[in-house]
Design a protein around this motif. Structure first.
Motif, PDB file in Angstrom:
ATOM      1  N   GLY A  89       0.890  -1.243  -0.065  1.00  0.00           N
ATOM      2  CA  GLY A  89       0.090  -0.175   0.128  1.00  0.00           C
ATOM      3  C   GLY A  89       0.899   1.229   0.071  1.00  0.00           C
ATOM      4  N   MET A  90       2.119   1.028   0.497  1.00  0.00           N
ATOM      5  CA  MET A  90       2.837   2.493   0.388  1.00  0.00           C
ATOM      6  C   MET A  90       3.038   2.919  -1.316  1.00  0.00           C
ATOM      7  SD  MET A  90       6.571   3.565   1.676  1.00  0.00           S
ATOM      8  CE  MET A  90       6.223   3.356   3.514  1.00  0.00           C
ATOM      9  N   GLU A  91       2.761   4.238  -1.363  1.00  0.00           N
ATOM     10  CA  GLU A  91       2.846   4.863  -2.825  1.00  0.00           C
ATOM     11  C   GLU A  91       4.174   5.317  -2.864  1.00  0.00           C
ATOM     12  OE1 GLU A  91      -0.509   7.389  -3.441  1.00  0.00           O
ATOM     13  OE2 GLU A  91      -2.071   5.630  -4.061  1.00  0.00           O
ATOM     14  N   VAL A  92       4.976   4.564  -3.493  1.00  0.00           N
ATOM     15  CA  VAL A  92       6.648   4.934  -3.763  1.00  0.00           C
ATOM     16  C   VAL A  92       6.810   5.080  -5.438  1.00  0.00           C
ATOM     17  CG1 VAL A  92       8.960   4.768  -3.566  1.00  0.00           C
ATOM     18  CG2 VAL A  92       7.220   4.007  -1.889  1.00  0.00           C
ATOM     19  N   TRP A  93       6.607   6.452  -5.781  1.00  0.00           N
ATOM     20  CA  TRP A  93       6.736   6.313  -7.471  1.00  0.00           C
ATOM     21  C   TRP A  93       8.014   6.674  -7.815  1.00  0.00           C
ATOM     22  CZ3 TRP A  93       2.147   4.711  -8.084  1.00  0.00           C
ATOM     23  CH2 TRP A  93       1.199   5.039  -7.476  1.00  0.00           C
ATOM     24  N   LYS A  94       8.955   6.656  -7.007  1.00  0.00           N
ATOM     25  CA  LYS A  94      10.383   6.506  -7.565  1.00  0.00           C
ATOM     26  C   LYS A  94      10.746   5.161  -7.852  1.00  0.00           C
ATOM     27  CE  LYS A  94      11.549  10.660  -4.855  1.00  0.00           C
ATOM     28  NZ  LYS A  94      12.169  10.991  -3.392  1.00  0.00           N
ATOM     29  N   PRO A  95      11.309   4.594  -8.888  1.00  0.00           N
ATOM     30  CA  PRO A  95      11.747   3.013  -8.934  1.00  0.00           C
ATOM     31  C   PRO A  95      12.441   2.492  -8.174  1.00  0.00           C
ATOM     32  CG  PRO A  95      11.731   4.720 -10.855  1.00  0.00           C
ATOM     33  CD  PRO A  95      11.880   5.458  -9.957  1.00  0.00           C
ATOM     34  N   ILE A  96      11.941   1.073  -7.866  1.00  0.00           N
ATOM     35  CA  ILE A  96      12.552   0.341  -7.068  1.00  0.00           C
ATOM     36  C   ILE A  96      13.057  -0.919  -7.739  1.00  0.00           C
ATOM     37  CG2 ILE A  96      12.502  -1.121  -4.809  1.00  0.00           C
ATOM     38  CD1 ILE A  96      10.034   0.802  -3.896  1.00  0.00           C
ATOM     39  N   VAL A  97      14.478  -1.318  -7.524  1.00  0.00           N
ATOM     40  CA  VAL A  97      15.057  -2.161  -8.360  1.00  0.00           C
ATOM     41  C   VAL A  97      15.515  -3.029  -7.297  1.00  0.00           C
ATOM     42  CG1 VAL A  97      17.168  -3.189  -9.566  1.00  0.00           C
ATOM     43  CG2 VAL A  97      16.327  -0.689 -10.033  1.00  0.00           C
ATOM     44  N   SER A  98      15.146  -4.496  -7.376  1.00  0.00           N
ATOM     45  CA  SER A  98      15.561  -5.575  -6.632  1.00  0.00           C
ATOM     46  C   SER A  98      16.852  -6.283  -6.967  1.00  0.00           C
ATOM     47  CB  SER A  98      14.290  -6.649  -6.378  1.00  0.00           C
ATOM     48  OG  SER A  98      13.292  -6.175  -5.517  1.00  0.00           O
ATOM     49  N   ALA A  99      17.714  -6.422  -6.220  1.00  0.00           N
ATOM     50  CA  ALA A  99      18.790  -7.522  -6.332  1.00  0.00           C
ATOM     51  C   ALA A  99      18.592  -8.602  -5.593  1.00  0.00           C
ATOM     52  CB  ALA A  99      20.080  -6.948  -6.124  1.00  0.00           C
ATOM     53  N   VAL A 100      18.204  -9.764  -6.024  1.00  0.00           N
ATOM     54  CA  VAL A 100      17.781 -11.001  -5.532  1.00  0.00           C
ATOM     55  C   VAL A 100      19.060 -11.744  -5.033  1.00  0.00           C
ATOM     56  CG1 VAL A 100      16.178 -12.907  -5.182  1.00  0.00           C
ATOM     57  CG2 VAL A 100      15.606 -10.551  -6.422  1.00  0.00           C
ATOM     58  N   ASN A 101      19.488 -12.024  -4.199  1.00  0.00           N
ATOM     59  CA  ASN A 101      21.014 -12.545  -3.798  1.00  0.00           C
ATOM     60  C   ASN A 101      20.804 -14.061  -3.236  1.00  0.00           C
ATOM     61  OD1 ASN A 101      19.979 -10.853  -1.778  1.00  0.00           O
ATOM     62  ND2 ASN A 101      21.795 -11.455  -0.519  1.00  0.00           N
ATOM     63  N   GLY A 102      19.793 -14.554  -3.365  1.00  0.00           N
ATOM     64  CA  GLY A 102      19.682 -16.004  -2.688  1.00  0.00           C
ATOM     65  C   GLY A 102      17.972 -16.427  -2.558  1.00  0.00           C
ATOM     66  N   TYR A 103      17.792 -17.128  -1.366  1.00  0.00           N
ATOM     67  CA  TYR A 103      16.330 -17.086  -1.084  1.00  0.00           C
ATOM     68  C   TYR A 103      15.573 -15.918  -1.266  1.00  0.00           C
ATOM     69  CZ  TYR A 103      17.807 -22.163  -0.203  1.00  0.00           C
ATOM     70  OH  TYR A 103      18.259 -23.380  -0.213  1.00  0.00           O
ATOM     71  N   CYS A 104      14.315 -16.018  -1.707  1.00  0.00           N
ATOM     72  CA  CYS A 104      13.608 -14.913  -1.970  1.00  0.00           C
ATOM     73  C   CYS A 104      12.070 -15.528  -1.510  1.00  0.00           C
ATOM     74  CB  CYS A 104      13.518 -14.146  -3.203  1.00  0.00           C
ATOM     75  SG  CYS A 104      12.358 -12.830  -3.445  1.00  0.00           S
ATOM     76  N   LEU A 105      11.809 -15.684  -0.347  1.00  0.00           N
ATOM     77  CA  LEU A 105      10.765 -16.710   0.183  1.00  0.00           C
ATOM     78  C   LEU A 105       9.607 -15.921   1.045  1.00  0.00           C
ATOM     79  CD1 LEU A 105      12.650 -19.990   1.252  1.00  0.00           C
ATOM     80  CD2 LEU A 105      11.612 -19.250  -1.070  1.00  0.00           C
ATOM     81  N   ALA A 106       8.105 -16.308   0.906  1.00  0.00           N
ATOM     82  CA  ALA A 106       7.138 -15.704   1.695  1.00  0.00           C
ATOM     83  C   ALA A 106       7.250 -14.183   1.554  1.00  0.00           C
ATOM     84  CB  ALA A 106       7.424 -16.337   3.076  1.00  0.00           C
ATOM     85  N   THR A 115       8.339  -4.347  -6.075  1.00  0.00           N
ATOM     86  CA  THR A 115       9.510  -3.508  -6.790  1.00  0.00           C
ATOM     87  C   THR A 115       9.266  -3.837  -8.418  1.00  0.00           C
ATOM     88  OG1 THR A 115      10.911  -5.657  -6.790  1.00  0.00           O
ATOM     89  CG2 THR A 115      11.019  -4.285  -4.905  1.00  0.00           C
ATOM     90  N   ASP A 116       9.900  -2.814  -9.278  1.00  0.00           N
ATOM     91  CA  ASP A 116       9.652  -2.431 -10.362  1.00  0.00           C
ATOM     92  C   ASP A 116      10.443  -3.392 -11.404  1.00  0.00           C
ATOM     93  OD1 ASP A 116       7.686  -0.494  -9.723  1.00  0.00           O
ATOM     94  OD2 ASP A 116       9.512   0.431  -8.901  1.00  0.00           O
ATOM     95  N   ILE A 117      11.722  -3.427 -10.907  1.00  0.00           N
ATOM     96  CA  ILE A 117      12.851  -4.321 -11.699  1.00  0.00           C
ATOM     97  C   ILE A 117      13.587  -5.121 -10.951  1.00  0.00           C
ATOM     98  CG2 ILE A 117      14.918  -3.751 -13.235  1.00  0.00           C
ATOM     99  CD1 ILE A 117      13.811  -1.037 -14.060  1.00  0.00           C
ATOM    100  N   ARG A 118      13.890  -6.373 -11.267  1.00  0.00           N
ATOM    101  CA  ARG A 118      14.441  -7.266 -10.645  1.00  0.00           C
ATOM    102  C   ARG A 118      15.579  -8.127 -11.387  1.00  0.00           C
ATOM    103  NH1 ARG A 118       8.317  -8.913 -10.491  1.00  0.00           N
ATOM    104  NH2 ARG A 118       7.556  -7.291  -9.190  1.00  0.00           N
ATOM    105  N   ILE A 119      16.555  -8.201 -10.778  1.00  0.00           N
ATOM    106  CA  ILE A 119      17.829  -8.763 -11.140  1.00  0.00           C
ATOM    107  C   ILE A 119      18.009 -10.019 -10.202  1.00  0.00           C
ATOM    108  CG2 ILE A 119      20.267  -8.491 -12.016  1.00  0.00           C
ATOM    109  CD1 ILE A 119      18.180  -6.633 -13.201  1.00  0.00           C
ATOM    110  N   ALA A 120      18.374 -11.062 -10.773  1.00  0.00           N
ATOM    111  CA  ALA A 120      18.299 -12.156  -9.685  1.00  0.00           C
ATOM    112  C   ALA A 120      19.864 -12.788 -10.166  1.00  0.00           C
ATOM    113  CB  ALA A 120      17.418 -13.415 -10.146  1.00  0.00           C
ATOM    114  N   ALA A 121      20.454 -13.250  -8.730  1.00  0.00           N
ATOM    115  CA  ALA A 121      21.591 -14.127  -9.043  1.00  0.00           C
ATOM    116  C   ALA A 121      21.200 -15.418  -9.430  1.00  0.00           C
ATOM    117  CB  ALA A 121      22.465 -14.402  -7.606  1.00  0.00           C
TER     118      ALA A 121
END
Length: 256
Positions: A89-106, A115-121
């Motif tokens: 619910g938080m309105e953050v109009w600035k883009p958020i990039v995820s750098a997923v460095n392992g387990y991404c659970l629950a 988030t808006d853009i996701r890069i994964a290991a």
């Protein structure tokens, strides 16, 4: 326990720093993370955020079950503006990039879904395992995953609690791309720098129209685009962008 925030060149780096617990969130962590994203939302010097987990084992495994409250007062359910996050619910109009460095659970995956853009290991693993604990992915997970993945794929994740590897996440469009762990942060920051170089008001307007447009009919969405464009056409940044193009130089945007 910490949620570390640093800012450089208009980019906020948010690090979920609890590697001894796979970067799981207790109540204090959730509050600190909400405050971190509120800073991103409200600081005019920040144009984009990158969020990642400390270490190489986990982005986040979600709520720390040892700290999960089972006896909250019903009145707390009515405090809908408390502890907001981008995925709930938080309105953050600035883009958020995820750098997923392992387990991404629950809850960790719920956060990533906001988030808006996701890069994964390459070793990243994704899952909504709440049903295995008698719960559901209520921090935006249920509603977001069925919008972001094909319905049967989303439902398999939700109903079995099984996981998806990085290759599968890339195949189904859950992440933008998969890179070796050694390149993860470089790639995430490269994307963030490209975003930060653009006109910040235009970037934020594009994100807001894209997100709000998902809940609008096409005619209303097109009208929202027109109103936003007209607003931007009168901005100093738009004039600077046109001038820089004519003068064959890099623009200097001021978010005005």
């Amino acid at each position: 326990m910490s949620i570390d925030v640093s800012v450089s060149d208009h980019i906020a780096l948010i690090v979920l720093n609890r590697p001894e617990r796979m970067n799981a969130f207790d109540r204090a962590h959730y509050l600190a993370l909400s405050e971190a994203f509120a800073r991103v939302r409200d600081d005019p010097g920040i144009r984009v955020a990158v969020v990642t987990g400390q270490g190489e084992r986990a982005f986040s495994t979600g709520a720390d079950l040892k700290d999960l409250p089972f006896s909250l007062e019903l009145s707390e359910l009515m405090l809908t503006q408390n502890g907001l996050l981008p995925n709930r619910g938080m309105e953050v109009w600035k883009p958020i990039v995820s750098a997923v460095n392992g387990y991404c659970l629950a809850g960790g995956m719920c956060l990533m879904l906001g988030t808006d853009i996701r890069i994964a290991a390459e070793h990243a693993v994704f899952g909504l395992s709440e049903v295995k604990r008698g719960l559901i992915a209520a921090n935006g997970g249920v509603n977001r995953v069925v919008r972001q993945l094909p319905y049967p794929i989303a439902m398999e994740l939700l109903l079995t609690g099984d996981t998806l590897d990085a290759a599968g996440a890339e195949r189904w469009g859950l992440v933008n791309r998969v890179v070796p762990m050694a390149q993860l942060m470089d790639e995430a920051m490269r994307v963030a720098r490209r975003i930060a170089a653009n006109a910040p008001l235009a970037v934020q307007a594009a994100k807001e129209v894209a997100q709000r447009g998902q809940d609008l009919d096409m005619r209303t969405g097109l009208r929202l685009e027109q109103v936003m464009l007209r607003m931007l056409q009168g901005s100093e940044d738009a004039r600077e962008g046109v001038a820089a193009f004519a003068e064959k130089r890099q623009p200097v945007f001021q978010a005005r």
